[in-house]
Design a protein around this motif. Sequence first.
Motif, mmCIF file in Angstrom:
data_model
loop_
_atom_site.group_PDB
_atom_site.id
_atom_site.type_symbol
_atom_site.label_atom_id
_atom_site.label_comp_id
_atom_site.label_asym_id
_atom_site.label_seq_id
_atom_site.Cartn_x
_atom_site.Cartn_y
_atom_site.Cartn_z
ATOM 1 N N LEU A 177 0.823 -1.206 0.000
ATOM 2 C CA LEU A 177 0.000 0.000 0.000
ATOM 3 C C LEU A 177 0.863 1.264 0.000
ATOM 4 O O LEU A 177 0.540 2.238 -0.686
ATOM 5 N N VAL A 178 1.941 1.250 0.772
ATOM 6 C CA VAL A 178 2.780 2.447 0.844
ATOM 7 C C VAL A 178 3.483 2.702 -0.486
ATOM 8 O O VAL A 178 3.609 3.850 -0.930
ATOM 9 N N LYS A 179 3.926 1.661 -1.160
ATOM 10 C CA LYS A 179 4.747 1.828 -2.360
ATOM 11 C C LYS A 179 3.945 1.910 -3.651
ATOM 12 O O LYS A 179 4.392 2.562 -4.606
ATOM 13 N N HIS A 180 2.779 1.294 -3.727
ATOM 14 C CA HIS A 180 2.104 1.145 -5.012
ATOM 15 C C HIS A 180 0.683 1.701 -5.025
ATOM 16 O O HIS A 180 -0.094 1.378 -5.931
ATOM 17 N N SER A 181 0.329 2.545 -4.075
ATOM 18 C CA SER A 181 -0.999 3.171 -4.066
ATOM 19 C C SER A 181 -0.890 4.584 -4.622
ATOM 20 O O SER A 181 0.043 5.323 -4.304
ATOM 21 N N HIS A 182 -1.873 4.977 -5.451
ATOM 22 C CA HIS A 182 -1.847 6.282 -6.112
ATOM 23 C C HIS A 182 -3.261 6.861 -6.143
ATOM 24 O O HIS A 182 -4.197 6.173 -6.536
ATOM 25 N N PRO A 183 -3.434 8.128 -5.753
ATOM 26 C CA PRO A 183 -4.743 8.771 -5.929
ATOM 27 C C PRO A 183 -5.007 9.057 -7.402
ATOM 28 O O PRO A 183 -4.092 9.314 -8.190
ATOM 29 N N VAL A 184 -6.282 9.025 -7.781
ATOM 30 C CA VAL A 184 -6.655 9.293 -9.181
ATOM 31 C C VAL A 184 -6.614 10.789 -9.458
ATOM 32 O O VAL A 184 -6.042 11.233 -10.457
ATOM 33 N N ASN A 185 -7.220 11.586 -8.604
ATOM 34 C CA ASN A 185 -7.254 13.041 -8.777
ATOM 35 C C ASN A 185 -6.175 13.662 -7.901
ATOM 36 O O ASN A 185 -6.366 13.911 -6.712
ATOM 37 N N THR A 186 -5.015 13.932 -8.497
ATOM 38 C CA THR A 186 -3.895 14.474 -7.732
ATOM 39 C C THR A 186 -4.084 15.943 -7.369
ATOM 40 O O THR A 186 -3.362 16.459 -6.516
ATOM 41 N N SER A 187 -5.013 16.642 -8.008
ATOM 42 C CA SER A 187 -5.256 18.030 -7.625
ATOM 43 C C SER A 187 -5.958 18.126 -6.277
ATOM 44 O O SER A 187 -5.798 19.126 -5.565
ATOM 45 N N VAL A 188 -6.717 17.122 -5.903
ATOM 46 C CA VAL A 188 -7.405 17.100 -4.606
ATOM 47 C C VAL A 188 -6.552 16.400 -3.555
ATOM 48 O O VAL A 188 -6.390 16.901 -2.433
ATOM 49 N N PHE A 189 -5.966 15.256 -3.915
ATOM 50 C CA PHE A 189 -5.099 14.487 -3.010
ATOM 51 C C PHE A 189 -3.774 14.252 -3.722
ATOM 52 O O PHE A 189 -3.651 13.335 -4.538
ATOM 53 N N PRO A 190 -2.779 15.067 -3.423
ATOM 54 C CA PRO A 190 -1.505 14.929 -4.162
ATOM 55 C C PRO A 190 -0.789 13.606 -3.907
ATOM 56 O O PRO A 190 -0.154 13.075 -4.814
ATOM 57 N N THR A 191 -0.858 13.079 -2.692
ATOM 58 C CA THR A 191 -0.113 11.870 -2.341
ATOM 59 C C THR A 191 -1.040 10.858 -1.677
ATOM 60 O O THR A 191 -2.172 11.168 -1.282
ATOM 61 N N TRP A 192 -0.527 9.652 -1.546
ATOM 62 C CA TRP A 192 -1.293 8.596 -0.889
ATOM 63 C C TRP A 192 -1.493 8.907 0.599
ATOM 64 O O TRP A 192 -2.538 8.567 1.170
ATOM 65 N N GLN A 193 -0.537 9.556 1.230
ATOM 66 C CA GLN A 193 -0.683 9.880 2.642
ATOM 67 C C GLN A 193 -1.850 10.845 2.864
ATOM 68 O O GLN A 193 -2.617 10.702 3.817
ATOM 69 N N LYS A 194 -1.984 11.862 1.991
ATOM 70 C CA LYS A 194 -3.115 12.783 2.102
ATOM 71 C C LYS A 194 -4.436 12.045 1.903
ATOM 72 O O LYS A 194 -5.419 12.284 2.620
ATOM 73 N N PHE A 195 -4.461 11.151 0.929
ATOM 74 C CA PHE A 195 -5.692 10.393 0.690
ATOM 75 C C PHE A 195 -6.008 9.484 1.871
ATOM 76 O O PHE A 195 -7.177 9.350 2.275
ATOM 77 N N LEU A 196 -4.980 8.860 2.445
ATOM 78 C CA LEU A 196 -5.216 7.945 3.558
ATOM 79 C C LEU A 196 -5.758 8.691 4.771
ATOM 80 O O LEU A 196 -6.637 8.168 5.487
ATOM 81 N N GLU A 197 -5.273 9.913 5.026
ATOM 82 C CA GLU A 197 -5.804 10.709 6.130
ATOM 83 C C GLU A 197 -7.286 10.992 5.933
ATOM 84 O O GLU A 197 -8.086 10.874 6.879
ATOM 85 N N ALA A 198 -7.676 11.394 4.713
ATOM 86 C CA ALA A 198 -9.101 11.647 4.450
ATOM 87 C C ALA A 198 -9.914 10.365 4.543
ATOM 88 O O ALA A 198 -11.058 10.375 5.037
ATOM 89 N N PHE A 199 -9.351 9.246 4.096
ATOM 90 C CA PHE A 199 -10.075 7.964 4.130
ATOM 91 C C PHE A 199 -10.353 7.535 5.563
ATOM 92 O O PHE A 199 -11.463 7.086 5.895
ATOM 93 N N LEU A 200 -9.363 7.698 6.427
ATOM 94 C CA LEU A 200 -9.548 7.275 7.815
ATOM 95 C C LEU A 200 -10.444 8.242 8.582
ATOM 96 O O LEU A 200 -11.044 7.850 9.588
ATOM 97 N N SER A 201 -10.547 9.506 8.132
ATOM 98 C CA SER A 201 -11.372 10.472 8.853
ATOM 99 C C SER A 201 -12.850 10.326 8.543
ATOM 100 O O SER A 201 -13.688 10.534 9.418
ATOM 101 N N GLN A 202 -13.202 9.968 7.308
ATOM 102 C CA GLN A 202 -14.624 9.874 6.956
ATOM 103 C C GLN A 202 -15.064 8.488 6.526
ATOM 104 O O GLN A 202 -16.257 8.266 6.312
ATOM 105 N N GLY A 203 -14.133 7.551 6.393
ATOM 106 C CA GLY A 203 -14.504 6.194 6.020
ATOM 107 C C GLY A 203 -14.673 6.023 4.531
ATOM 108 O O GLY A 203 -14.710 6.989 3.762
#
Length: 1106
Positions: A797-823
């Motif tokens: 997950l750390v090495k091979h995960s990528h957000p589709v819309n990089t303008s909203v979530f530039p990195t996987w870490q940013k996306f993971l924070e939003a995912f864990l906050s709202q499910g």
Amino acid sequence: MMDVQESPEQVGEILVKVQEDLQQLKDHLLQANTRDGANKEIVDIRALENAIAKTEFGIKARSEQILNVVNNRVTTLPSVDTKGKVGEIVSKQETLWDLTSSDFSNRKPAVGSYTRRALPRYTAIEPTGAGGPFGPSPGQQAKFTYNMKALHDPFSTQNRKLVNENYGISLPLIVERRQNKVPLQKPVTGSNVEHLAVLPRANRVDPQLIPPPISEKDAGKGILSLIERGLIPPAAELTLDPNPVRNKVVTLFSPEEKKEHKNLKSGDASQVLTSVKLDLYTPVKPPPDSPPVMQSRLSQPRAESEDHESMWAQSTPRAPSTKSVRSLVPVKNKEPFPPPTTPASEFKHLHHRFPIQHGKARENSKDFSVFKQHYCLSWGNISTTLKLLEKLLTAYAVPLAFVNGDRLADLALEYELEKDPSIPELLSVIINKDDVEALIRRPGRRYLGPNGDRVAATKIQSTWRRYKDRMAYLEYRRKKWAAGVIAISWIMNVKMSKIRKNLKATRKHELANFKVRSEQLKKSWSKLNQSRRTVIHLPSLGYSKKIREGINEFNIRQNLQMARLCDLKDENVDVIYISPVTINDEILQYYNKLLGLKNAVDSGNVENQMNVSNRFKVIIPEAINSFPSHSMCLASYLKYSPRALKRIENLIAGTEAYIVPGAMHKDDLTISEILGVPILGTEPEVAHLYSTKSGSKRVFASAQVDVPPSDYDVYHLQQIHESLAQLVTENLDVKRYLFKLDDEVDGRGIAYCDVTPNLRCHAWAQKEAERYGEKWKKKWAQEAAYIKIHAEIPDILVKHSHPVNTSVFPTWQKFLEAFLSQGGVIEACPPSESVTALRVNMLIEPTGKVVLLSSGDQIHAETPFNCWGVSVPQSSVEPEELNNVCYRVGRSCHQRGVVGYLAVDFVTFIDPRSMEQKLWAVDLNLWYDDSLAMTNMMLYLTGGKIDCNNWTLDVPPQKKEVKKRRRGMPEEPENEEEKITSRYAVMSTRLRHTNLAVVHYSVFFQMCRAHGIGFDIKERQGSVFTLIDSFKREVMGMLTVGDQLQSALASFARNLSIIHQEISAPNMQGETNFKDVIHDIEGILGTTIQNVDRAREESEAVQDVD
């Protein structure tokens, strides 16, 4: 007197010589009259006066003649080339008048006795000829100048010729090439001195203004220059730093020593001449070798006033010279003193200076006695101030201080009736102020004086009491501040609680009324569909605040459904459209003309158009510009727009009406309460719950429809690892998995991870699955593989995960924070390279009836998860299977209280294992979709109808004119091809091009007309545009209708290509999605052509078998 030759030049010289002769005559007469002796010459005065008168008369007559000749003579200015040699030529000219004179005694003055002799005007080197009355012509002068230049220039081509002709010398021929001369720099004319800065006019008018700063360059000009230019005020007190005058202790002498006179020793050049007076009356004979001019000046008597007797000669260290010879007379009983013009205040500090040693003034000293005697009249104030100064110096144990008595007197006079002077003011009277101030400022010096121990103890006690009181005061302030904060917080909490309670009660009341109106709408729905009614379209997107703030141009996004106006296809419907953006008259005129084509389409006659402006109204809330920093939905803007609400109330007065919302929001219930009309929609909380990714999974599970392998309601990182490991273990053939946020829309909150290609134990797990066979579905069989896969999941997950819309979530870490906050959900991607997405729009009526409205295959441009348009009707899935799934989803939604419009997204693909087509339900949107609005526009313009059983678009055949046939002629059979009325359409509301903003809509439509882009009413196919914004004009919608899907796609792509070429320049391409859309359409066309060829081959193979 003198002989004057006849010449018009040298007039001034003649007059000067006459004046000198007259002066000599006068001196001669004076010497003759004052000569000593008995024999004195008798001079006839009258004869001399007559001679002088005759001479003056002759000079006047000759002057007039000379002036006439000079004024009438033609003169020529010298050429520029002869500028340096004019002096040489003129110096060789001779005057016409012979001014040579002899002895005065050998002359006899007589009028008219001048002898005239002719002399050549120019010397032999000058050109001769008739050049006027006095010289050569200008041409001859120029020629002479040119020849002289050639003679002086050995490199000139005329040099050898002129030397040979004038002097008979044949010079050798020089073949060497002439070197090029270095071009001289052209002199620059004009002033080469920069202007100095002066005081601005504003400062000269208003002296109170701050003067401008003085630059280093201006400061270098000197203080006098700055004052003259006004940069320094004339009355300013100037202080030179460093001071050019250095103070030095002067040795004081007794008055008796001053009165003693010192004899001036002759020959001592260094003797100080302070007691010497200049004798200006005794004549001084000049040295015999002095020039005559100096003799005459020294011999003249000088009348001096009596004031010169008091002039004092200053001493000079240099030896006396012969030029400054004066008779020196010593003056007795005279003491030197400053000049009278020197103010006495400058020397004041030299007289009253006394020391204070160890805090006590030396009262018995001579200096102190003189000071006290001088200020005896004001000694009381001075004594008081002196005691204060002594006390200060004693307190700080200052060993020695020198006091300026005059300053001390001034200070005592200033503070005579006021309070005591401060320490800095007392220190200002001390001459060695710097040393004393350094001692005073030294830490601990205060406690070295008398009673230092007592002063130190007092200081310690006062410091401790101050610290104690200060801490108590700070604690009091802290408690007081805390009490104020607590009180304000409590008051605000109470008020907010009351407001929340009131708001909660209001929301509850609005929800109760909403349910009541929904029940009334349910009862009267069948009757309402048959009667006259008004539909209020409110395209509000009630997303969460975070999503609204993350969407650019959110108001334009809400206005993508302008095609809702096409509900006018029902004759019993009037439309009120609430617009979130400003709509100008140009757009209103366009839609008025577009909606007026209904009769023309039905009749096939272009001229048969009608005016429908009285059937639709566009209302713009006045609050859309009142909240520029708040991304509010349209319902909130309308809530705070009382004038717009009042107008809607007036329009729906006396008619049946209901609201068709977008994404439901709490403010929609407020609008319904204010207007008193029902809403054809779901309760906001229910709509928000089942519109999320996890909520849609619950609906699909209850409807028992096929969904991708997934897990929903995931909120923790450990849960992500466990769920993904379990999904990978159960579905080893799936390569990619998707992570979807619950609250995001339009593919914004999606990330992907390719798990199995990077799983080291994937091959071993496949072998284990083949070994267990049908038992692999059991948990105990998957346990070993699950443990190994779970161990590798975090690193993958750390090495091979990528957000589709990089303008909203530039990195996987940013996306993971939003995912864990709202499910969100974890979902398997279809295990196929060819995947088709389709969308079905449905209506759940208040009565519970599920109505299929439209369907279409989605077209993706930027990403595979972002839909920009659809092709209607869908042609990817069998209609029966699709309808069965849709009805089940609709009934499941109705069981949960969902009413109104909704859209379901599916994906279909060929399963690589069974080679059968699979249909998965992936998303559910409980609002009015953009594709449904464009479908209504398509049906409005074509007059067609969608057959939901077969998913075809049926369009009535074209009406032909009835031709009269001749009697006896058989009737022509109808052509079967004319009965083919199926159509296909490609539509989109999200076409964006920034260069559209520079083109007005009128010019845009002229351009489209020139390239054949338009809609054919008779054929009922072509292209139509939806105008969305009248301000930026960067986004628009387009609908293309064709008889075949391939032709509709090709026309759509061709239109976009033409528009892009027309509005773009090589240096101004702009930001657009046209190119991505065209590329996607080309891929779809390639796939459809392959499918058609494959179907044709299969049909031919079947025919061959038969």
